[in-house]
Scaffold this motif. Structure first.
Motif, PDB file in Angstrom:
ATOM      1  N   HIS A 165       0.835  -1.213   0.000  1.00 33.94           N
ATOM      2  CA  HIS A 165       0.000   0.000   0.000  1.00 33.94           C
ATOM      3  C   HIS A 165       0.863   1.253   0.000  1.00 33.94           C
ATOM      4  N   ALA A 166       1.970   1.219   0.749  1.00 36.71           N
ATOM      5  CA  ALA A 166       2.874   2.370   0.784  1.00 36.71           C
ATOM      6  C   ALA A 166       3.493   2.636  -0.588  1.00 36.71           C
ATOM      7  N   LEU A 167       3.573   1.593  -1.421  1.00 33.66           N
ATOM      8  CA  LEU A 167       4.093   1.735  -2.781  1.00 33.66           C
ATOM      9  C   LEU A 167       2.956   1.930  -3.783  1.00 33.66           C
ATOM     10  N   GLN A 168       1.816   2.359  -3.276  1.00 36.68           N
ATOM     11  CA  GLN A 168       0.665   2.753  -4.093  1.00 36.68           C
ATOM     12  C   GLN A 168       0.040   1.583  -4.858  1.00 36.68           C
ATOM     13  N   ILE A 169       0.191   0.385  -4.326  1.00 38.95           N
ATOM     14  CA  ILE A 169      -0.477  -0.792  -4.893  1.00 38.95           C
ATOM     15  C   ILE A 169      -1.740  -0.999  -4.051  1.00 38.95           C
ATOM     16  N   ASP A 170      -2.870  -0.594  -4.575  1.00 44.25           N
ATOM     17  CA  ASP A 170      -4.093  -0.505  -3.774  1.00 44.25           C
ATOM     18  C   ASP A 170      -4.615  -1.864  -3.308  1.00 44.25           C
ATOM     19  N   ILE A 171      -4.686  -2.819  -4.227  1.00 46.03           N
ATOM     20  CA  ILE A 171      -5.175  -4.161  -3.890  1.00 46.03           C
ATOM     21  C   ILE A 171      -4.124  -5.179  -4.351  1.00 46.03           C
ATOM     22  N   PRO A 172      -3.065  -5.374  -3.560  1.00 40.75           N
ATOM     23  CA  PRO A 172      -2.033  -6.324  -3.969  1.00 40.75           C
ATOM     24  C   PRO A 172      -2.570  -7.752  -4.031  1.00 40.75           C
ATOM     25  N   LYS A 173      -2.082  -8.484  -5.019  1.00 39.93           N
ATOM     26  CA  LYS A 173      -2.499  -9.876  -5.207  1.00 39.93           C
ATOM     27  C   LYS A 173      -1.491 -10.796  -4.528  1.00 39.93           C
ATOM     28  N   VAL A 174      -1.993 -11.609  -3.613  1.00 45.76           N
ATOM     29  CA  VAL A 174      -1.149 -12.452  -2.766  1.00 45.76           C
ATOM     30  C   VAL A 174      -1.280 -13.910  -3.190  1.00 45.76           C
ATOM     31  N   ALA A 175      -0.136 -14.541  -3.461  1.00 48.43           N
ATOM     32  CA  ALA A 175      -0.114 -15.958  -3.819  1.00 48.43           C
ATOM     33  C   ALA A 175       0.607 -16.742  -2.730  1.00 48.43           C
ATOM     34  N   PRO A 176      -0.114 -17.532  -1.930  1.00 45.20           N
ATOM     35  CA  PRO A 176       0.560 -18.457  -1.021  1.00 45.20           C
ATOM     36  C   PRO A 176       1.179 -19.585  -1.861  1.00 45.20           C
ATOM     37  N   VAL A 177       2.509 -19.574  -1.960  1.00 39.52           N
ATOM     38  CA  VAL A 177       3.207 -20.473  -2.881  1.00 39.52           C
ATOM     39  C   VAL A 177       3.467 -21.814  -2.210  1.00 39.52           C
ATOM     40  N   CYS A 178       3.092 -22.873  -2.916  1.00 39.42           N
ATOM     41  CA  CYS A 178       3.279 -24.233  -2.411  1.00 39.42           C
ATOM     42  C   CYS A 178       3.926 -25.085  -3.512  1.00 39.42           C
ATOM     43  N   ALA A 179       4.216 -26.331  -3.172  1.00 37.06           N
ATOM     44  CA  ALA A 179       4.813 -27.236  -4.160  1.00 37.06           C
ATOM     45  C   ALA A 179       3.802 -27.652  -5.220  1.00 37.06           C
ATOM     46  N   VAL A 180       2.513 -27.607  -4.869  1.00 39.00           N
ATOM     47  CA  VAL A 180       1.442 -27.978  -5.797  1.00 39.00           C
ATOM     48  C   VAL A 180       0.332 -26.943  -5.682  1.00 39.00           C
ATOM     49  N   GLU A 181      -0.570 -26.945  -6.650  1.00 41.52           N
ATOM     50  CA  GLU A 181      -1.657 -25.962  -6.650  1.00 41.52           C
ATOM     51  C   GLU A 181      -3.001 -26.588  -6.268  1.00 41.52           C
ATOM     52  N   VAL A 182      -2.962 -27.753  -5.668  1.00 45.43           N
ATOM     53  CA  VAL A 182      -4.185 -28.398  -5.169  1.00 45.43           C
ATOM     54  C   VAL A 182      -4.044 -28.603  -3.665  1.00 45.43           C
ATOM     55  N   ILE A 183      -5.196 -28.695  -2.993  1.00 46.41           N
ATOM     56  CA  ILE A 183      -5.164 -28.889  -1.545  1.00 46.41           C
ATOM     57  C   ILE A 183      -4.864 -30.352  -1.241  1.00 46.41           C
ATOM     58  N   ASN A 184      -3.819 -30.563  -0.480  1.00 45.40           N
ATOM     59  CA  ASN A 184      -3.401 -31.907  -0.081  1.00 45.40           C
ATOM     60  C   ASN A 184      -3.289 -31.937   1.433  1.00 45.40           C
ATOM     61  N   PRO A 185      -4.149 -32.710   2.124  1.00 45.79           N
ATOM     62  CA  PRO A 185      -4.121 -32.739   3.593  1.00 45.79           C
ATOM     63  C   PRO A 185      -2.771 -33.136   4.170  1.00 45.79           C
ATOM     64  N   SER A 186      -1.946 -33.810   3.365  1.00 43.71           N
ATOM     65  CA  SER A 186      -0.616 -34.206   3.836  1.00 43.71           C
ATOM     66  C   SER A 186       0.411 -33.083   3.699  1.00 43.71           C
ATOM     67  N   MET A 187       0.025 -32.005   3.043  1.00 42.40           N
ATOM     68  CA  MET A 187       0.926 -30.868   2.849  1.00 42.40           C
ATOM     69  C   MET A 187       0.301 -29.644   3.506  1.00 42.40           C
ATOM     70  N   GLN A 188       0.748 -29.334   4.719  1.00 34.51           N
ATOM     71  CA  GLN A 188       0.107 -28.298   5.534  1.00 34.51           C
ATOM     72  C   GLN A 188       0.083 -26.943   4.826  1.00 34.51           C
ATOM     73  N   ALA A 189       1.113 -26.643   4.037  1.00 34.00           N
ATOM     74  CA  ALA A 189       1.152 -25.346   3.356  1.00 34.00           C
ATOM     75  C   ALA A 189      -0.040 -25.161   2.428  1.00 34.00           C
ATOM     76  N   THR A 190      -0.503 -26.243   1.790  1.00 30.74           N
ATOM     77  CA  THR A 190      -1.651 -26.133   0.887  1.00 30.74           C
ATOM     78  C   THR A 190      -2.938 -25.916   1.672  1.00 30.74           C
ATOM     79  N   VAL A 191      -3.045 -26.541   2.823  1.00 33.40           N
ATOM     80  CA  VAL A 191      -4.224 -26.360   3.676  1.00 33.40           C
ATOM     81  C   VAL A 191      -4.272 -24.919   4.195  1.00 33.40           C
TER      82      VAL A 191
END
Length: 298
Positions: A165-191
């Protein structure tokens, strides 16, 4: 909206000039960056450290310290405490790490007597200007929080969003980056990524747009996202990459610097003032960008 780090310099120049306190300032690259920031009128500076060494370095590098105050303190721990005290007392607005370890500086910042500890979590935000990417890329947290749980990831996102916001980006897009792009209960980062996305949709995390889990490829490449059939406003257009742990952030950040030849700026946020914190190996230009980032965020 600031899309390149050169634009960050212009933004900082246009703001009210701040005062920077430098802890253990006897470092040639740090001094070069600070002198340039003063010359550009981004900051006034107070150098805390071994005055003899500071002057010796300045003379050897032909750096003009004429308009820069020096506080002589040869002891590293005392110099860090004094640099922090300058901010606590209102004589400076923010602080920069010089020739000392990060832990030594943070101990001084977090000392109760310094009264700089904020209410939330301290986290590290790097901003990269990657030649192959169409705008600035924020990376968090590759330097402070080792293995964040969900509640900590919320605070890390909020801190990074404040910087965006301080750099004038009003609605920054946030990507929680994981090893895969599907939810896997064995991979806590995806959950966690799925939970963060849902919390954002329900208004529990504000000021940004979150979608995940996303792999790094589809977080930054629309072609990769389309190839995998991912429909997302974030995919291929991310502003902020949230990494699952400090190792991932450290590896990715150094890859951007050394493989992708990205310029960068870095600060710790969450305290009552930004802490300019970049690698000792970073260039003077990167340190200048970091000073400008701190001056804008403060």
């Amino acid at each position: 909206m600031i899309k390149r780090l050169d634009e960050l310099i212009e933004l900082a120049i246009g703001k009210e000039k701040k005062i920077l306190s430098v802890a253990v300032a006897q470092d040639s690259i740090v001094l070069k960056a600070v002198v340039e920031a003063v010359k550009l009128q981004i900051v006034d500076a107070i150098l805390v450290g071994d005055e003899d060494k500071i002057v010796e370095i300045a003379l050897s590098q032909n750096l003009n310290l004429e308009n820069i105050k020096i506080v002589n303190e040869k002891n590293i721990i005392k110099a860090a405490a004094k640099a922090v005290e300058l901010v606590s007392s209102g004589e400076a607005h923010f602080i920069m790490k010089g020739m000392l370890g990060t832990s030594d500086l943070l101990k001084a910042v977090l000392n109760k007597e310094a009264n700089l500890r904020g209410k939330g979590l301290l986290s590290h935000v790097m901003v990269y200007d990657v030649p192959a990417y169409h705008k600035l890329l924020f990376l968090t947290d590759g330097g402070m929080v080792t293995c964040p749980e969900l509640k900590e990831k919320i605070e890390i996102i909020n801190n990074a969003v404040d910087v965006a916001h301080a750099l004038q980006i009003d609605i920054p897009k946030v990507a929680p980056v994981c090893a895969v792009e599907v939810i896997n209960p064995s991979m806590q980062a995806t959950v966690d990524a799925a939970a963060l996305s849902l919390m954002n949709k329900r208004g529990q995390i504000k000021g940004c747009l979150i979608d995940g889990p996303l792999g790094l490829d589809n977080a930054i490449s629309k072609e990769a996202a389309e190839h995998k059939g991912i429909i997302s406003d974030v995919a291929g257009d991310s502003d902020i990459l949230l990494v699952p742990n400090i190792e991932a952030g450290n590896f990715l950040g150094k890859s951007l610097t050394y493989f992708a030849k990205a310029e960068s700026a870095g600060i710790i946020v969450g305290a009552k003032c930004p802490v300019v914190l970049v690698s000792r190996a970073d260039s003077a230009k990167s340190k200048l960008y970091s000073i400008a980032l701190g001056a804008v965020v403060v």
